[in-house]
Design a protein around this motif. Sequence first.
Motif, PDB file in Angstrom:
ATOM      1  N   PHE A 169      14.587   3.110  18.496  1.00 52.59           N
ATOM      2  CA  PHE A 169      15.238   3.914  17.281  1.00 52.59           C
ATOM      3  C   PHE A 169      14.419   3.500  15.909  1.00 52.59           C
ATOM      4  N   PHE A 170      13.517   4.196  15.531  1.00 50.77           N
ATOM      5  CA  PHE A 170      12.843   4.163  14.246  1.00 50.77           C
ATOM      6  C   PHE A 170      13.303   4.654  13.074  1.00 50.77           C
ATOM      7  N   ARG A 171      13.395   4.076  11.981  1.00 50.76           N
ATOM      8  CA  ARG A 171      13.876   4.667  10.952  1.00 50.76           C
ATOM      9  C   ARG A 171      12.976   4.577   9.684  1.00 50.76           C
ATOM     10  N   VAL A 172      12.945   5.579   9.100  1.00 46.24           N
ATOM     11  CA  VAL A 172      12.104   5.522   7.790  1.00 46.24           C
ATOM     12  C   VAL A 172      12.764   6.169   6.598  1.00 46.24           C
ATOM     13  N   SER A 173      12.487   5.498   5.225  1.00 46.09           N
ATOM     14  CA  SER A 173      12.950   6.148   4.085  1.00 46.09           C
ATOM     15  C   SER A 173      11.820   6.108   3.108  1.00 46.09           C
ATOM     16  N   TRP A 212      13.997   8.637  14.603  1.00 44.99           N
ATOM     17  CA  TRP A 212      13.359   8.865  15.748  1.00 44.99           C
ATOM     18  C   TRP A 212      13.893   8.193  16.833  1.00 44.99           C
ATOM     19  N   PRO A 213      14.954   8.684  17.436  1.00 52.71           N
ATOM     20  CA  PRO A 213      15.377   7.988  18.592  1.00 52.71           C
ATOM     21  C   PRO A 213      14.888   8.559  19.781  1.00 52.71           C
ATOM     22  N   ALA A 214      14.537   7.482  20.652  1.00 53.55           N
ATOM     23  CA  ALA A 214      13.742   7.805  22.055  1.00 53.55           C
ATOM     24  C   ALA A 214      13.979   6.936  23.088  1.00 53.55           C
ATOM     25  N   ILE A 215      13.689   7.328  24.335  1.00 51.49           N
ATOM     26  CA  ILE A 215      13.869   6.654  25.601  1.00 51.49           C
ATOM     27  C   ILE A 215      12.543   6.769  26.242  1.00 51.49           C
ATOM     28  N   ILE A 216      12.033   5.447  26.560  1.00 51.27           N
ATOM     29  CA  ILE A 216      10.764   5.226  27.090  1.00 51.27           C
ATOM     30  C   ILE A 216      11.033   4.543  28.572  1.00 51.27           C
ATOM     31  N   GLN A 217      10.164   5.143  29.526  1.00 48.81           N
ATOM     32  CA  GLN A 217      10.088   4.781  30.773  1.00 48.81           C
ATOM     33  C   GLN A 217       8.726   4.662  31.125  1.00 48.81           C
ATOM     34  N   ALA A 218       8.550   3.295  31.856  1.00 50.02           N
ATOM     35  CA  ALA A 218       7.234   3.197  32.697  1.00 50.02           C
ATOM     36  C   ALA A 218       7.501   2.828  34.019  1.00 50.02           C
ATOM     37  N   TYR A 219       7.129   3.645  34.972  1.00 47.11           N
ATOM     38  CA  TYR A 219       7.765   3.654  36.339  1.00 47.11           C
ATOM     39  C   TYR A 219       6.751   4.270  37.226  1.00 47.11           C
ATOM     40  N   ALA A 220       7.085   3.587  38.520  1.00 43.58           N
ATOM     41  CA  ALA A 220       6.089   3.919  39.867  1.00 43.58           C
ATOM     42  C   ALA A 220       6.692   4.908  40.691  1.00 43.58           C
ATOM     43  N   GLY A 221       6.092   5.724  40.741  1.00 41.69           N
ATOM     44  CA  GLY A 221       6.589   6.779  41.726  1.00 41.69           C
ATOM     45  C   GLY A 221       7.735   7.949  41.109  1.00 41.69           C
ATOM     46  N   GLU A 222       9.021   7.395  41.191  1.00 41.69           N
ATOM     47  CA  GLU A 222       9.814   8.288  40.589  1.00 41.69           C
ATOM     48  C   GLU A 222      10.528   7.655  39.462  1.00 41.69           C
ATOM     49  N   PRO A 223      11.007   8.409  38.271  1.00 40.38           N
ATOM     50  CA  PRO A 223      11.426   7.525  37.213  1.00 40.38           C
ATOM     51  C   PRO A 223      12.871   7.176  37.664  1.00 40.38           C
ATOM     52  N   ALA A 268       0.633  -1.279  -0.069  1.00 43.42           N
ATOM     53  CA  ALA A 268      -0.034   0.066  -0.062  1.00 43.42           C
ATOM     54  C   ALA A 268       0.792   1.142  -0.106  1.00 43.42           C
ATOM     55  N   GLN A 269       2.088   1.206   0.261  1.00 42.10           N
ATOM     56  CA  GLN A 269       2.883   2.209   0.426  1.00 42.10           C
ATOM     57  C   GLN A 269       4.567   1.844  -0.382  1.00 42.10           C
ATOM     58  N   PRO A 270       4.059   1.745  -1.686  1.00 46.61           N
ATOM     59  CA  PRO A 270       5.534   1.672  -2.481  1.00 46.61           C
ATOM     60  C   PRO A 270       6.708   2.353  -2.166  1.00 46.61           C
ATOM     61  N   GLN A 271       6.199   3.624  -1.880  1.00 49.52           N
ATOM     62  CA  GLN A 271       7.265   4.701  -1.867  1.00 49.52           C
ATOM     63  C   GLN A 271       8.343   4.507  -0.658  1.00 49.52           C
ATOM     64  N   VAL A 272       7.776   3.619   0.349  1.00 48.59           N
ATOM     65  CA  VAL A 272       8.627   3.456   1.541  1.00 48.59           C
ATOM     66  C   VAL A 272       9.409   2.445   1.212  1.00 48.59           C
ATOM     67  N   SER A 273      10.857   2.662   1.216  1.00 42.45           N
ATOM     68  CA  SER A 273      11.931   1.782   1.045  1.00 42.45           C
ATOM     69  C   SER A 273      12.505   1.179   2.307  1.00 42.45           C
ATOM     70  N   LEU A 274      12.511   1.750   3.281  1.00 38.80           N
ATOM     71  CA  LEU A 274      12.861   1.538   4.608  1.00 38.80           C
ATOM     72  C   LEU A 274      11.882   1.703   5.827  1.00 38.80           C
TER      73      LEU A 274
END
Length: 397
Positions: A182-186, A325-336, A150-156
Amino acid sequence: RIGQDGMSDAEWAEVTQAAATARNPFLTQESRVMGGFGLVVMEEGADNPNPLLKRAVTVRTGVATGHAHPDSLDLQFYAHGLRMLSDLGGRTMGQYGKPSCMTSYVHNVVQVDDDDFTGGPRNSTGAAWLNAFWPAPGAQFTLASARSEAQPQVSLYRRGVALIGVSDGADGKPADAYVFDFFRVSGGKVHTWCFKGCPPDEFTVNSPLAAAKSETAQKYLKVHRAGSQLEGTATGDMEATWRLRRAEERVKPREKEITLFNVEQRMLGKDYSAASPRKFTRVNLFGHDGDKLMAGNWYCDEFKGREFDWPLLYVRREGKSDTAWPAIIQAYAGEPPITSMRSLTVPAGAAFEVKTRNGFTDVLYQGVSADAVTLDGGARASGEFAFLRRDAAGLCA
């Protein structure tokens, strides 16, 4: 055979004694690749029978067909016995929520050209596969890619996900971990990073947001709850936090008034304690200063027991066919668990220094080639993923 049946008391005593010491197979599974099902699962605390002390991340792979969501490479995060970054669930019909659960932008993915990754429930053509799986306890890594007719323009379309253990939890203290994503799109002309956190009673972003007035934002958010559509500009490294809902609240997304329930209590059941620390999902996205920021609420008000009013977050970059799209994700209780994080300069890929509350200094790297790079401080890394941990005594084994 069920129960003691024809066994003698002595034989039955042996069975019950063995059962008392055996691990529950549903609660003690190792990290795994479920190829036929289309899911990669990385788990920390697999040997711990207490679900409150487990942490897990899943990455959606496999073929999207039939009524499958257009969610190739979707990311989910489980911690503290809770779904802290989860799928909305549901079908195409409106009673399952708006925007439709069958759209890419209600998942934790990157949307390309404001369209779905697959052709919809009647023509789902997305396929995702595993490039690497390294389930080393304490620093587990998955790399996966996807393509779509459905998205042939996306090569990566590629996502690297590392689950980093911080503490195993004991004596009433939570078990902590964080995710290096770390998500990458081309390909394509517009890339929108989509993220939804957990169902909150409080949602904050470190960049100013105001009522959506631009044509772009109004069009993009038109199906989200009226009055919730917001837009702004990402300033510096973006941080957003969702506090898992405890408060019950009467709201009126449209004509009908609904009750937003205590989500934490619903998920934990008998393990819920109002005296326990509040739970949060936090994401830090790096390298997108100046990009358009949008937010709008996904809502469900027609399905009894499935009432939600849930802010989703979007970061949009136009005019570039290659984005990361580099990201750090936390799921925490109280303090990170993380006290500080900073992006490290690398010629390609993404790298971070992360410091934790319990005294660890982590260096993390995800590369885009086999070429070696030198990180801040002189460390050298190459390949798809590298991880280095130090504490006050020096290098951790």
